[in-house]
Design an enzyme around this catalytic site. Structure first.
Site, short mmCIF file in Angstrom:
data_model
loop_
_atom_site.label_atom_id
_atom_site.label_comp_id
_atom_site.label_asym_id
_atom_site.label_seq_id
_atom_site.Cartn_x
_atom_site.Cartn_y
_atom_site.Cartn_z
N ASP A 43 0.84 -1.20 0.00
CA ASP A 43 0.00 0.00 0.00
C ASP A 43 0.87 1.25 0.00
O ASP A 43 0.62 2.21 -0.74
CB ASP A 43 -0.92 -0.01 1.22
CG ASP A 43 -1.75 1.26 1.32
OD1 ASP A 43 -2.63 1.47 0.46
OD2 ASP A 43 -1.51 2.06 2.25
N GLU A 115 -1.78 -5.48 -3.71
CA GLU A 115 -0.79 -4.73 -2.92
C GLU A 115 0.32 -5.66 -2.43
O GLU A 115 1.49 -5.28 -2.40
CB GLU A 115 -1.48 -4.04 -1.75
CG GLU A 115 -2.41 -2.92 -2.18
CD GLU A 115 -3.08 -2.21 -1.02
OE1 GLU A 115 -3.38 -1.01 -1.15
OE2 GLU A 115 -3.33 -2.87 0.02
#
Length: 228
Positions: A43, A115
């Site tokens: 992220d 991610e």
């Protein structure tokens, strides 16, 4: 080992395996680690790469505008779109229970895996490789976000939340608009029974209403935290 859709071979195969390992599967395997920590790292890598891309391509847009555009790119629906391109549902490791309840198609699960794959590639091959992957596969999403072609559906989420306890009268009002026709900015509010719940602005009436709904959702979430 590689994801066929990416054509990238990992030197450390364990990193890719971990990126594709859901917690439901890891919990059933002794000594196996899930992709949750990789998701956390991924992220941050994605945020930085997209932030730099928007800084370079954003033109005269303000910090606030770029922040909103980034939120359209680094979000669950966009990550899910990339997951579908990568066919991640085919590769993810799930428990039988998670698979039986539709885990291979679950938006949040697959978005998290994107991610994690980004983080795995970063750890395996470095920043440049991770950035290349992101910019290649998020390119169309970046373009659409910059062109105001993506709007998250905060209005539906707000309606679902407010109507959990029964029907309520939700309506959106255009408060004002300003600026030249080619660069007009719209300001809207969302109200429930004439009580203003949120306000928002955007480059279209539709976008300003979504921002008003997002503002209302943020205030409702804060209120719930304060009352716990």
């Amino acid at each position: 080992m590689k994801l066929n859709e990416l054509g990238i071979r990992f030197s450390n195969e364990k990193l890719l395996t971990q990126a594709l390992t859901h917690s439901s599967y890891a919990n059933q395997q002794q000594g196996m680690e899930s992709n949750e920590k990789l998701e956390f790292l991924g992220d941050a890598i994605l945020q930085l790469c997209i932030t730099r891309a928007l800084y370079e391509r954003g033109g005269s847009r303000s910090e606030g505008e770029l922040t909103k555009i980034r939120a359209l790119i680094v979000c669950e629906p966009s990550l899910y779109e990339v997951a579908q391109k990568w066919n991640l549902g085919r590769y993810i490791l799930l428990s039988h229970g998670e698979e039986a309840t539709g885990g291979r198609k679950r938006q949040s699960l697959l978005a998290d895996a994107v991610e994690a794959v980004i983080a795995a590639l970063y750890l395996d091959q470095g920043t440049e490789a991770a950035d290349r992957l992101i910019l290649e596969h998020f390119e169309d999403i970046i373009r659409r976000a910059l062109n105001h072609e993506i709007v998250l559906d905060y209005k539906t989420r707000l309606q679902e939340l407010l109507q959990e306890s029964g029907e309520v009268n939700i309506h959106y009002d255009l408060v004002k608009f300003e600026g030249p026709a080619h660069r007009r900015k719209f300001f809207s509010r969302v109200a429930v029974d004439e009580i203003t719940m949120g306000r928002g602005e955007g480059m279209s009436k539709k976008e300003s209403e979504q921002e008003a709904a997002r503002d209302a959702l943020s205030k409702l979430a804060l209120h719930r935290e304060e009352t716990l």
